[in-house]
Design an enzyme around this catalytic site. Sequence first.
Site, PDB file in Angstrom:
ATOM      1  CG  ASP A  32      35.842  40.094  46.231  1.00  0.00           C
ATOM      2  OD1 ASP A  32      36.894  40.362  45.596  1.00  0.00           O
ATOM      3  OD2 ASP A  32      35.133  39.086  45.978  1.00  0.00           O
ATOM      4  N   GLY A  94      45.864  34.131  39.274  1.00  0.00           N
ATOM      5  CA  GLY A  94      44.451  34.177  39.649  1.00  0.00           C
ATOM      6  C   GLY A  94      43.734  35.459  39.255  1.00  0.00           C
ATOM      7  CB  SER A  96      39.196  36.245  37.413  1.00  0.00           C
ATOM      8  OG  SER A  96      38.733  36.953  38.547  1.00  0.00           O
ATOM      9  CG  HIS A 101      41.133  43.985  41.198  1.00  0.00           C
ATOM     10  ND1 HIS A 101      41.253  43.705  39.857  1.00  0.00           N
ATOM     11  CD2 HIS A 101      41.159  42.789  41.835  1.00  0.00           C
ATOM     12  CE1 HIS A 101      41.328  42.406  39.686  1.00  0.00           C
ATOM     13  NE2 HIS A 101      41.295  41.810  40.869  1.00  0.00           N
ATOM     14  CG  HIS A 103      42.113  41.131  46.052  1.00  0.00           C
ATOM     15  ND1 HIS A 103      40.916  40.461  45.965  1.00  0.00           N
ATOM     16  CD2 HIS A 103      42.696  41.008  44.836  1.00  0.00           C
ATOM     17  CE1 HIS A 103      40.786  39.952  44.750  1.00  0.00           C
ATOM     18  NE2 HIS A 103      41.850  40.258  44.049  1.00  0.00           N
TER      19      HIS A 103
HETATM   20  P1  DGP Z   1      41.022  38.682  40.809  1.00  0.00           P
HETATM   21  O1  DGP Z   1      40.754  37.218  40.855  1.00  0.00           O
HETATM   22  O2  DGP Z   1      42.278  39.119  41.561  1.00  0.00           O
HETATM   23  O3  DGP Z   1      40.936  39.233  39.404  1.00  0.00           O
HETATM   24  O4  DGP Z   1      39.823  39.333  41.647  1.00  0.00           O
HETATM   25  C1  DGP Z   1      38.582  39.624  41.111  1.00  0.00           C
HETATM   26  C2  DGP Z   1      37.661  39.764  42.272  1.00  0.00           C
HETATM   27  O5  DGP Z   1      36.520  40.469  41.832  1.00  0.00           O
HETATM   28  C3  DGP Z   1      37.155  38.441  42.843  1.00  0.00           C
HETATM   29  O6  DGP Z   1      37.566  38.343  44.209  1.00  0.00           O
HETATM   30  C4  DGP Z   1      35.644  38.511  42.743  1.00  0.00           C
HETATM   31  C5  DGP Z   1      35.382  39.970  42.487  1.00  0.00           C
HETATM   32  N1  DGP Z   1      34.279  40.246  41.583  1.00  0.00           N
HETATM   33  C6  DGP Z   1      34.107  39.765  40.328  1.00  0.00           C
HETATM   34  N2  DGP Z   1      32.982  40.271  39.781  1.00  0.00           N
HETATM   35  C7  DGP Z   1      32.462  41.116  40.712  1.00  0.00           C
HETATM   36  C8  DGP Z   1      31.303  41.957  40.727  1.00  0.00           C
HETATM   37  O7  DGP Z   1      30.530  42.046  39.773  1.00  0.00           O
HETATM   38  N3  DGP Z   1      31.089  42.668  41.865  1.00  0.00           N
HETATM   39  C9  DGP Z   1      31.944  42.611  42.947  1.00  0.00           C
HETATM   40  N4  DGP Z   1      31.632  43.333  44.014  1.00  0.00           N
HETATM   41  N5  DGP Z   1      33.038  41.839  42.960  1.00  0.00           N
HETATM   42  C10 DGP Z   1      33.288  41.102  41.850  1.00  0.00           C
END
Ligand code: DGP
Length: 115
Positions: A32, A94, A96, A101, A103
């Site tokens: 992440d 939350g 976004s 995905h 976590h």
């Molecule tokens: P959520 O808030 O549950 O939709 O989680 C989205 C997650 O994705 C957040 O923890 C940050 C991560 N994230 C967003 N953009 C990118 C990216 O371009 N690369 C990576 N590695 N993670 C990202």
Amino acid sequence: MPSPDCIFCKIVRGEIPSKKVYEDEHILAFEDLNPQGPTHVLVIPKKHIAGLKEASLDDAEVVGRCHLAAAQIARDRNIENGYRTVLNVGPQAGQSVFHLHVHLIGGRQLSWPPG
Ligand code: DGP
């Protein structure tokens, strides 16, 4: 259907770089960008699914694979004393990025209930 503007589809296609943790035919796991713990890995289906509420029975296997991959990564990282797998579903929870995905968060004390 791949989604041209989805950032996680772009990561799957290699158009946006990521720190890959695991990959197979069906799924991809990567670090992440904004880690919430010593381990914070995202496990995604390569197929574009907007989120858990958009998943269908046809997606059951790949959703299961995402969770089992998270468990294997936790095993490999010796964080089985306690980790959490989380799907944020919808903006109020939350979410976004609208590509399903899981976590995987661990390597620290985790409180309950989550905020
Ligand atoms: P959520 O808030 O549950 O939709 O989680 C989205 C997650 O994705 C957040 O923890 C940050 C991560 N994230 C967003 N953009 C990118 C990216 O371009 N690369 C990576 N590695 N993670 C990202």
